[in-house]
Design an enzyme around this catalytic site. Structure first.
Site, PDB file in Angstrom:
ATOM      1  N   GLY A  15     -12.182 -10.875   9.466  1.00 54.72           N
ATOM      2  CA  GLY A  15     -12.803 -10.067  10.517  1.00 54.72           C
ATOM      3  C   GLY A  15     -13.390 -10.929  11.616  1.00 54.72           C
ATOM      4  N   CYS A  42      -9.978 -13.915   1.953  1.00 51.81           N
ATOM      5  CA  CYS A  42      -8.559 -13.561   1.875  1.00 51.81           C
ATOM      6  C   CYS A  42      -7.675 -14.798   1.763  1.00 51.81           C
ATOM      7  CB  CYS A  42      -8.158 -12.732   3.098  1.00 51.81           C
ATOM      8  SG  CYS A  42      -6.395 -12.413   3.152  1.00 51.81           S
ATOM      9  N   CYS A  47      -6.751 -12.671  -1.320  1.00 50.59           N
ATOM     10  CA  CYS A  47      -5.397 -12.100  -1.231  1.00 50.59           C
ATOM     11  C   CYS A  47      -4.264 -13.129  -1.304  1.00 50.59           C
ATOM     12  CB  CYS A  47      -5.214 -11.347   0.084  1.00 50.59           C
ATOM     13  SG  CYS A  47      -6.670 -10.520   0.681  1.00 50.59           S
ATOM     14  N   LYS A  50      -4.118 -15.127  -4.622  1.00 47.00           N
ATOM     15  CA  LYS A  50      -3.849 -14.097  -5.637  1.00 47.00           C
ATOM     16  C   LYS A  50      -2.370 -13.713  -5.640  1.00 47.00           C
ATOM     17  CE  LYS A  50      -3.498 -10.170  -4.632  1.00 47.00           C
ATOM     18  NZ  LYS A  50      -4.563  -9.237  -4.304  1.00 47.00           N
ATOM     19  N   TYR A  97      -5.300 -20.977  11.065  1.00 46.86           N
ATOM     20  CA  TYR A  97      -6.455 -20.187  11.533  1.00 46.86           C
ATOM     21  C   TYR A  97      -7.280 -20.999  12.528  1.00 46.86           C
ATOM     22  CZ  TYR A  97      -6.327 -15.934   8.728  1.00 46.86           C
ATOM     23  OH  TYR A  97      -6.001 -14.703   8.223  1.00 46.86           O
ATOM     24  N   TYR A 177      -9.614  -3.466  -8.912  1.00 45.90           N
ATOM     25  CA  TYR A 177      -8.504  -4.280  -8.400  1.00 45.90           C
ATOM     26  C   TYR A 177      -8.468  -5.674  -9.044  1.00 45.90           C
ATOM     27  CZ  TYR A 177      -8.053  -1.313  -4.131  1.00 45.90           C
ATOM     28  OH  TYR A 177      -7.858  -0.309  -3.240  1.00 45.90           O
ATOM     29  N   GLU A 181      -5.531  -7.074 -11.486  1.00 46.45           N
ATOM     30  CA  GLU A 181      -4.611  -8.087 -10.942  1.00 46.45           C
ATOM     31  C   GLU A 181      -4.697  -9.398 -11.737  1.00 46.45           C
ATOM     32  OE1 GLU A 181      -5.512  -8.303  -6.758  1.00 46.45           O
ATOM     33  OE2 GLU A 181      -4.281  -6.551  -6.307  1.00 46.45           O
ATOM     34  N   ARG A 204     -10.789   3.673 -11.627  1.00 47.43           N
ATOM     35  CA  ARG A 204     -11.461   4.931 -11.279  1.00 47.43           C
ATOM     36  C   ARG A 204     -11.255   5.194  -9.787  1.00 47.43           C
ATOM     37  NH1 ARG A 204     -16.475   6.006  -9.451  1.00 47.43           N
ATOM     38  NH2 ARG A 204     -17.174   3.848  -9.670  1.00 47.43           N
ATOM     39  N   HIS A 434      20.590   4.883  -1.034  1.00 48.08           N
ATOM     40  CA  HIS A 434      20.940   4.819  -2.454  1.00 48.08           C
ATOM     41  C   HIS A 434      21.601   3.492  -2.788  1.00 48.08           C
ATOM     42  CE1 HIS A 434      21.897   6.568  -6.323  1.00 48.08           C
ATOM     43  NE2 HIS A 434      23.132   6.104  -6.206  1.00 48.08           N
ATOM     44  N   GLU A 439      14.140   6.421  -2.634  1.00 47.31           N
ATOM     45  CA  GLU A 439      14.904   7.608  -2.229  1.00 47.31           C
ATOM     46  C   GLU A 439      14.389   8.870  -2.915  1.00 47.31           C
ATOM     47  OE1 GLU A 439      19.075   7.968  -3.665  1.00 47.31           O
ATOM     48  OE2 GLU A 439      18.620   6.196  -4.866  1.00 47.31           O
TER      49      GLU A 439
HETATM   50  P1  NDP Z   1     -13.978  -2.771  -7.804  1.00 46.94           P
HETATM   51  O1  NDP Z   1     -15.118  -2.089  -7.146  1.00 46.94           O
HETATM   52  O2  NDP Z   1     -12.601  -2.403  -7.457  1.00 46.94           O
HETATM   53  O3  NDP Z   1     -14.130  -2.649  -9.370  1.00 46.94           O
HETATM   54  C1  NDP Z   1     -15.306  -3.053 -10.013  1.00 46.94           C
HETATM   55  C2  NDP Z   1     -15.175  -2.675 -11.468  1.00 46.94           C
HETATM   56  O4  NDP Z   1     -16.258  -3.222 -12.201  1.00 46.94           O
HETATM   57  C3  NDP Z   1     -15.192  -1.175 -11.691  1.00 46.94           C
HETATM   58  O5  NDP Z   1     -14.254  -0.875 -12.678  1.00 46.94           O
HETATM   59  C4  NDP Z   1     -16.610  -0.920 -12.169  1.00 46.94           C
HETATM   60  O6  NDP Z   1     -16.679   0.169 -13.057  1.00 46.94           O
HETATM   61  C5  NDP Z   1     -16.919  -2.192 -12.922  1.00 46.94           C
HETATM   62  N1  NDP Z   1     -18.333  -2.536 -12.926  1.00 46.94           N
HETATM   63  C6  NDP Z   1     -19.169  -2.600 -11.871  1.00 46.94           C
HETATM   64  N2  NDP Z   1     -20.382  -3.012 -12.259  1.00 46.94           N
HETATM   65  C7  NDP Z   1     -20.323  -3.207 -13.590  1.00 46.94           C
HETATM   66  C8  NDP Z   1     -21.259  -3.637 -14.562  1.00 46.94           C
HETATM   67  N3  NDP Z   1     -22.512  -3.947 -14.243  1.00 46.94           N
HETATM   68  N4  NDP Z   1     -20.848  -3.716 -15.846  1.00 46.94           N
HETATM   69  C9  NDP Z   1     -19.585  -3.414 -16.182  1.00 46.94           C
HETATM   70  N5  NDP Z   1     -18.655  -3.011 -15.310  1.00 46.94           N
HETATM   71  C10 NDP Z   1     -19.016  -2.912 -14.015  1.00 46.94           C
HETATM   72  O7  NDP Z   1     -14.283  -4.312  -7.548  1.00 46.94           O
HETATM   73  P2  NDP Z   1     -13.356  -5.588  -7.687  1.00 46.94           P
HETATM   74  O8  NDP Z   1     -14.277  -6.699  -7.991  1.00 46.94           O
HETATM   75  O9  NDP Z   1     -12.231  -5.332  -8.599  1.00 46.94           O
HETATM   76  O10 NDP Z   1     -12.798  -5.759  -6.219  1.00 46.94           O
HETATM   77  C11 NDP Z   1     -13.707  -5.762  -5.106  1.00 46.94           C
HETATM   78  C12 NDP Z   1     -13.032  -5.175  -3.899  1.00 46.94           C
HETATM   79  O11 NDP Z   1     -12.139  -6.124  -3.365  1.00 46.94           O
HETATM   80  C13 NDP Z   1     -12.187  -3.952  -4.200  1.00 46.94           C
HETATM   81  O12 NDP Z   1     -12.932  -2.776  -4.105  1.00 46.94           O
HETATM   82  C14 NDP Z   1     -11.129  -4.017  -3.162  1.00 46.94           C
HETATM   83  O13 NDP Z   1     -11.544  -3.278  -2.042  1.00 46.94           O
HETATM   84  C15 NDP Z   1     -11.011  -5.481  -2.825  1.00 46.94           C
HETATM   85  N6  NDP Z   1      -9.794  -6.043  -3.423  1.00 46.94           N
HETATM   86  C16 NDP Z   1      -8.598  -5.594  -2.975  1.00 46.94           C
HETATM   87  C17 NDP Z   1      -7.438  -6.071  -3.493  1.00 46.94           C
HETATM   88  C18 NDP Z   1      -6.141  -5.536  -2.980  1.00 46.94           C
HETATM   89  O14 NDP Z   1      -6.118  -4.986  -1.899  1.00 46.94           O
HETATM   90  N7  NDP Z   1      -5.050  -5.654  -3.730  1.00 46.94           N
HETATM   91  C19 NDP Z   1      -7.423  -7.083  -4.549  1.00 46.94           C
HETATM   92  C20 NDP Z   1      -8.739  -7.466  -4.968  1.00 46.94           C
HETATM   93  C21 NDP Z   1      -9.870  -6.960  -4.421  1.00 46.94           C
HETATM   94  P3  NDP Z   1     -16.620   1.698 -12.540  1.00 46.94           P
HETATM   95  O15 NDP Z   1     -15.198   2.024 -12.339  1.00 46.94           O
HETATM   96  O16 NDP Z   1     -17.233   2.458 -13.659  1.00 46.94           O
HETATM   97  O17 NDP Z   1     -17.431   1.736 -11.302  1.00 46.94           O
END
Ligand code: NDP
Length: 457
Positions: A15, A42, A47, A50, A97, A177, A181, A204, A434, A439
């Site tokens: 950003g 990123c 990203c 990863k 960059y 995520y 991943e 979720r 196809h 498709e």
């Molecule tokens: P997320 O918010 O996606 O997931 C966090 C997970 O941790 C959830 O399952 C959450 O549970 C759980 N959680 C949170 N707090 C606790 C806790 N105290 N104890 C146990 N479990 C907990 O975060 P990520 O770290 O996976 O990724 C961060 C962000 O980075 C993502 O939201 C995404 O926007 C971005 N990202 C994008 C990617 C992509 O575009 N491919 C790849 C990686 C990251 P619950 O579901 O119950 O809330």
């Protein structure tokens, strides 16, 4: 002595870099202050590395399937080679960059910055004071770590890329995520991998069929899933880390990783000196034009806690520069953002889930499950899932959810159609290509099922 800048950007991630470049191209005098490496999460530890590691991890599955096409493969994997080659690539990107900033005349300052007022920034290492007409905070976010005994023994995604060696086993906490991943990366590279998640089903907020299909796919690849459980404590146990779970189980792992979300980098930024307010989640609160509660200070990207995705941060940075330095006010539309999880199986989604759409009005759901063609010669039974959610009144496509090979690539193009307000009739008019998986999206006949007044029919 302080010098006047039109713009001081704090943070050289996706950003901040885009905003700085654009503002400079409109004639502004711009400096960007970065305490780590240019490129941000990123490029340096998100990203880009990863996706490179995802590619690395997928070879094991490819070698597996290759046998059904007559290949005999005797492959060995070398972790240090991957780490070193990744480092070369992110260093190349970092230089690109830097060049992209220098070309329009952005000054890059390696230091740690803190706001000292609405128009002033202090560089903490050099002690230099900077005057700025506008300040942009683009400091990103960092992994959130649960406060449990022994938490310091665990790694996060920051450390995972540069481990000195692959562990024999890993326990990953989280169901988002990063957890999904990295689980597929480690499992694909041969690490005995377990995900522990506090909820009932991973990811979720995503569509339920996709979530269930993903869990089945992960389990097919040998990843163990522990639901409705958390880690209570970690302790050192020889070469292993002993994890104590909320259900009383204690088990040893070669490594433990937290993937429990990310929190905005707002600490020690001096935001209070300029009256910059935070949202309840601790991120910087901004309006539609990324302006904070202090009129001369803006914020973009993960630090604002809107949508933590690179292209969103880039768009926010670009529109900030248009608004403030090109007299062209633009607000980012956060409503229809395609997103992908680069797990194995991969998923790509845009728009409403079935559950969300059913609460908005009557909908028709088109659902296809089939074996991806690449698996048809093997014994693999995994299914690709494609789901199209359509408004019953007018046929507008409200959501598309895909699980399977190349889901991310497919959903990027579906996003163009959805951005144009495509209807099911538009999809139907499109000639199929196809044989492809995509498709199916343009050859659905009758709906698989419908919702009328919120009830599944
Ligand atoms: P997320 O918010 O996606 O997931 C966090 C997970 O941790 C959830 O399952 C959450 O549970 C759980 N959680 C949170 N707090 C606790 C806790 N105290 N104890 C146990 N479990 C907990 O975060 P990520 O770290 O996976 O990724 C961060 C962000 O980075 C993502 O939201 C995404 O926007 C971005 N990202 C994008 C990617 C992509 O575009 N491919 C790849 C990686 C990251 P619950 O579901 O119950 O809330």
């Amino acid at each position: 002595m302080s010098e006047p800048y039109d713009l001081v950007v704090i943070g050289a991630g996706s950003g901040g870099v885009r905003a700085a470049r654009m503002a400079a191209s409109y004639g502004a005098r711009v400096a960007v202050v970065e305490e780590f490496r240019v490129g941000g999460t990123c490029v340096i530890r998100g990203c880009v590395p990863k996706k490179l590691y995802v590619y690395a991890s997928r070879f094991s599955e490819t070698f597996d399937v290759a046998q059904s096409f007559g290949w005999q493969v005797d492959a060995k994997f070398d972790w240090p080679t991957l780490v070193a080659n990744k480092e070369k690539e992110i260093s190349r990107l970092e230089q690109a960059y830097i060049a992209g900033l220098e070309k329009p005349g952005v000054e890059i300052i390696h230091d740690t910055a803190a706001v000292t007022g609405p128009n002033s920034v202090r560089l903490l290492d050099s002690g230099r004071e900077m005057d700025a007409r506008i300040i942009l905070i683009a400091t990103g976010a960092h992994p959130s770590i649960p406060s449990i005994p022994g938490a310091e023994l665990a790694i996060t995604s920051n450390e995972a890329f540069d481990l000195p060696a692959l562990p024999h086993s890993i326990l990953i906490e989280g169901g988002g995520y990063v957890a999904v991943e990295f689980a597929t990366i480690f499992a694909g590279l041969g690490v005995d991998t377990t995900i522990i998640y506090r909820g009932e089903c991973l990811l979720r907020g995503f569509d339920d069929d996709i979530r269930k299909g993903l869990e089945a796919g992960l389990q097919d690849r040998g990843i163990k899933l522990i639901h409705q459980t958390t880690i209570r404590a970690l302790s050192r146990d020889g070469d292993n880390i002993s994890a104590s779970f909320s259900d009383g189980v204690v088990a040893p792992y070669g490594a433990v990783m937290f993937a429990t979300g990310r929190v905005a980098n707002v600490g020690n930024l001096g935001l209070e000196t300029a009256g910059v307010e935070l949202s309840p989640s601790g991120a910087i609160a901004v309006d539609a034009y990324s302006r904070t509660s202090c009129p001369s200070i803006y914020a973009v990207g993960d630090v604002t806690g809107r949508v933590q995705l690179t292209p969103v941060a880039i768009r926010e940075g670009w529109y900030f520069a248009e608004t403030v330095f090109n007299n062209n006010p633009l607000a980012v539309d956060h409503s229809q953002i395609p997103t992908a999880v680069f797990s194995d199986p991969e998923l790509g989604v845009i728009g409403l889930t079935e559950t969300e759409a059913a609460t908005h009005g009557d909908i028709d759901v088109y659902l296809a499950r089939f074996r991806p063609m690449i698996n048809t010669l093997s014994t693999k039974t995994e299914r690709t899932i494609l789901k199209l959610i359509v408004g019953a009144d007018g046929g507008k496509v409200l959501g598309v959810h895909i699980l399977g090979p190349s889901a991310a690539e497919m959903i990027q193009l579906v996003a163009v159609a959805m951005g144009m307000g495509a209807t099911k009739a538009d999809f139907d008019r499109t000639m199929a290509l196809h044989p492809t998986a995509a498709e199916e999206l343009v050859t659905f006949k009758g709906p698989s099922y419908t919702y009328r007044q919120g009830a599944k029919v």
